[in-house]
Structures are given as structure tokens and as C-alpha cells.
Design a protein around this motif. Structure first.
Motif, mmCIF file in Angstrom:
data_model
loop_
_atom_site.group_PDB
_atom_site.id
_atom_site.type_symbol
_atom_site.label_atom_id
_atom_site.label_comp_id
_atom_site.label_asym_id
_atom_site.label_seq_id
_atom_site.Cartn_x
_atom_site.Cartn_y
_atom_site.Cartn_z
ATOM 1 N N ARG A 90 0.780 -1.192 -0.034
ATOM 2 C CA ARG A 90 0.060 -0.025 0.023
ATOM 3 C C ARG A 90 0.776 1.249 0.037
ATOM 4 O O ARG A 90 0.360 2.437 -0.367
ATOM 5 C CB ARG A 90 -0.935 -0.160 1.088
ATOM 6 C CG ARG A 90 -1.967 1.143 1.186
ATOM 7 C CD ARG A 90 -3.210 0.390 0.339
ATOM 8 N NE ARG A 90 -4.131 1.559 0.201
ATOM 9 C CZ ARG A 90 -4.628 1.776 -1.007
ATOM 10 N NH1 ARG A 90 -4.405 1.183 -2.031
ATOM 11 N NH2 ARG A 90 -5.616 2.587 -0.864
ATOM 12 N N GLN A 91 2.125 1.080 0.509
ATOM 13 C CA GLN A 91 2.957 2.377 0.657
ATOM 14 C C GLN A 91 3.246 2.983 -0.714
ATOM 15 O O GLN A 91 3.731 4.072 -0.972
ATOM 16 C CB GLN A 91 4.260 1.909 1.189
ATOM 17 C CG GLN A 91 3.898 1.672 2.685
ATOM 18 C CD GLN A 91 5.267 1.292 3.579
ATOM 19 O OE1 GLN A 91 6.373 1.127 2.944
ATOM 20 N NE2 GLN A 91 5.076 0.771 4.706
ATOM 21 N N THR A 92 3.350 2.160 -1.741
ATOM 22 C CA THR A 92 3.592 2.685 -3.102
ATOM 23 C C THR A 92 2.503 2.918 -3.976
ATOM 24 O O THR A 92 2.584 3.164 -4.938
ATOM 25 C CB THR A 92 4.720 1.695 -3.796
ATOM 26 O OG1 THR A 92 3.804 0.362 -3.818
ATOM 27 C CG2 THR A 92 5.841 1.491 -2.962
ATOM 28 N N LEU A 93 1.178 2.744 -3.623
ATOM 29 C CA LEU A 93 0.032 2.968 -4.329
ATOM 30 C C LEU A 93 -0.614 4.333 -4.112
ATOM 31 O O LEU A 93 -0.394 4.764 -3.070
ATOM 32 C CB LEU A 93 -0.890 1.931 -3.948
ATOM 33 C CG LEU A 93 -0.564 0.517 -4.527
ATOM 34 C CD1 LEU A 93 -1.550 -0.636 -3.889
ATOM 35 C CD2 LEU A 93 -0.099 0.299 -5.875
ATOM 36 N N PRO A 94 -1.587 4.687 -4.887
ATOM 37 C CA PRO A 94 -2.094 5.957 -4.804
ATOM 38 C C PRO A 94 -3.091 5.819 -3.473
ATOM 39 O O PRO A 94 -3.655 4.769 -3.206
ATOM 40 C CB PRO A 94 -2.811 6.282 -6.199
ATOM 41 C CG PRO A 94 -2.181 5.408 -7.295
ATOM 42 C CD PRO A 94 -1.474 4.339 -6.507
ATOM 43 N N GLY A 95 -3.033 6.991 -2.901
ATOM 44 C CA GLY A 95 -3.864 6.627 -1.777
ATOM 45 C C GLY A 95 -3.468 6.133 -0.451
ATOM 46 O O GLY A 95 -4.146 5.708 0.566
ATOM 47 N N SER A 96 -1.907 6.187 -0.441
ATOM 48 C CA SER A 96 -1.265 5.603 0.837
ATOM 49 C C SER A 96 -0.627 6.555 1.844
ATOM 50 O O SER A 96 -0.265 6.214 2.614
ATOM 51 C CB SER A 96 0.049 4.849 0.225
ATOM 52 O OG SER A 96 0.816 5.791 -0.576
ATOM 53 N N CYS A 97 -0.800 7.684 1.488
ATOM 54 C CA CYS A 97 -0.068 8.858 2.546
ATOM 55 C C CYS A 97 1.200 8.627 2.782
ATOM 56 O O CYS A 97 1.807 8.461 3.808
ATOM 57 C CB CYS A 97 -0.921 8.958 3.719
ATOM 58 S SG CYS A 97 -0.324 10.381 4.603
ATOM 59 N N SER A 98 2.061 8.530 1.522
ATOM 60 C CA SER A 98 3.615 8.151 1.537
ATOM 61 C C SER A 98 4.035 9.186 0.419
ATOM 62 O O SER A 98 3.661 9.415 -0.651
ATOM 63 C CB SER A 98 3.867 6.757 1.275
ATOM 64 O OG SER A 98 5.065 6.372 1.130
ATOM 65 N N ALA A 99 5.584 9.429 0.965
ATOM 66 C CA ALA A 99 6.056 10.135 -0.142
ATOM 67 C C ALA A 99 6.900 9.213 -1.222
ATOM 68 O O ALA A 99 7.345 9.880 -2.045
ATOM 69 C CB ALA A 99 7.263 10.966 0.556
ATOM 70 N N ILE A 100 6.754 7.929 -1.111
ATOM 71 C CA ILE A 100 7.132 6.863 -2.013
ATOM 72 C C ILE A 100 6.260 6.365 -2.895
ATOM 73 O O ILE A 100 5.136 6.461 -2.730
ATOM 74 C CB ILE A 100 7.445 5.616 -1.259
ATOM 75 C CG1 ILE A 100 8.574 5.767 0.028
ATOM 76 C CG2 ILE A 100 8.135 4.609 -2.182
ATOM 77 C CD1 ILE A 100 8.581 4.728 0.911
ATOM 78 N N THR A 106 -1.849 11.266 -1.919
ATOM 79 C CA THR A 106 -3.253 11.324 -1.994
ATOM 80 C C THR A 106 -4.111 10.703 -1.012
ATOM 81 O O THR A 106 -5.448 10.991 -0.678
ATOM 82 C CB THR A 106 -4.027 10.770 -3.390
ATOM 83 O OG1 THR A 106 -3.276 9.467 -3.444
ATOM 84 C CG2 THR A 106 -3.338 11.432 -4.429
ATOM 85 N N GLY A 107 -3.681 9.789 -0.255
ATOM 86 C CA GLY A 107 -4.179 9.201 1.101
ATOM 87 C C GLY A 107 -4.182 9.678 2.423
ATOM 88 O O GLY A 107 -4.681 8.926 3.308
ATOM 89 N N CYS A 108 -3.701 10.941 2.384
ATOM 90 C CA CYS A 108 -3.088 11.556 3.708
ATOM 91 C C CYS A 108 -4.541 11.955 4.565
ATOM 92 O O CYS A 108 -4.436 11.746 5.574
ATOM 93 C CB CYS A 108 -2.347 12.640 3.685
ATOM 94 S SG CYS A 108 -0.396 12.017 3.242
ATOM 95 N N THR A 109 -5.527 12.241 3.862
ATOM 96 C CA THR A 109 -6.654 12.809 4.428
ATOM 97 C C THR A 109 -7.499 11.599 4.833
ATOM 98 O O THR A 109 -7.845 11.577 5.868
ATOM 99 C CB THR A 109 -7.609 13.772 3.414
ATOM 100 O OG1 THR A 109 -6.866 14.690 2.893
ATOM 101 C CG2 THR A 109 -8.740 14.291 4.170
ATOM 102 N N ALA A 110 -7.613 10.596 3.982
ATOM 103 C CA ALA A 110 -8.299 9.381 4.304
ATOM 104 C C ALA A 110 -7.615 8.728 5.519
ATOM 105 O O ALA A 110 -8.226 8.344 6.718
ATOM 106 C CB ALA A 110 -8.208 8.461 3.115
#
Length: 129
Positions: A90-100, A106-110
């Protein structure tokens, strides 16, 4: 040449060692468990009764073999392994709240909303998860 002489000798071998007087095993053998001071029943005829004595406190208990829970075979279940793999990927996919990875932010708010709801449920349950 020796085979014709040997066969009659083998036929007489059981008679030499008392082959006709073999003792017959008993027809009925019973294994019982008795508790406390209960008497062991007597066998009738050719019956053999073998009694094992256990303390009175064991009379109404579930047998020890059924009381023990078998240890789980293998390691962690498939569900937890899949959840771990999804969490790592999940860390590398969109919506993960990661800099990687691309679109990681895009997932930081969620993620913030999930944490807020979890804290709110914890407060409502008075500290019990």
C-alpha cells in the motif's frame, strides 16, 4: 532331492511341540474404568475384565484427551498474511499517504479520518477496544 524328505518332517513338527494342545484365547475381553471405591465386575465364563481405577473427582469430567486443545498447525493464517502483504504494498500505491511512489500523498486525508474515527470509537467504548 531333499524336498520330498523335508515335507513329511515339517508336517510332524507341530506334534513334537504339543501343537494339538494350544490354549484358546478368551472370546470376550472388556476394558473398563471404575471410579472411587466402585467394585470391578467379575467376568462370567471365559470373559476377562480389566479395570482401571481413577479418583472419584474424575467421574463426571470430560476425558483428558478431549480437554486438551491441539496446538495450531503451521504459522499465521492466510488472512493475516494477505493483510500484511497489502499493507506493505500500500505504501507505493495511490491513496497511501507516503512520499514513496506516484500519488502517494493522496491518501493522507483518508488516513487522518480513519485515525479520528478509531479514537472516537475508543472514547465511546471507555478505553475498551
Amino acid at each position: 532331492m531333499r524336498l520330498p524328505i523335508l515335507l513329511p518332517a515339517l508336517a510332524l513338527l507341530p506334534l513334537a511341540f504339543g501343537g494339538a494342545a494350544h490354549a484358546e484365547p478368551p472370546q470376550k475381553i472388556f476394558n473398563l474404568v471404575v471410579y472411587g471405591n466402585d467394585p470391578c465386575p467379575k467376568g462370567q465364563g471365559d470373559e476377562i475384565i480389566v479395570c482401571a481405577r481413577k479418583p472419584e473427582s474424575e467421574r463426571y469430567r470430560i476425558p483428558k484427551k478431549l480437554r486438551e486443545k491441539p496446538e495450531p498447525a503451521g504459522g499465521p493464517g492466510w488472512g493475516s498474511q494477505v493483510a500484511t502483504m497489502e499493507q506493505v504494498q500500500r505504501q507505493t500505491l495511490p491513496g497511501s499517504c507516503s512520499a514513496i511512489g506516484s500519488n502517494g500523498f493522496t491518501g493522507c486525508t483518508a488516513k487522518a479520518l480513519e485515525q479520528w474515527f478509531a479514537e472516537r470509537r475508543m472514547q465511546e467504548s471507555k478505553g475498551e477496544p
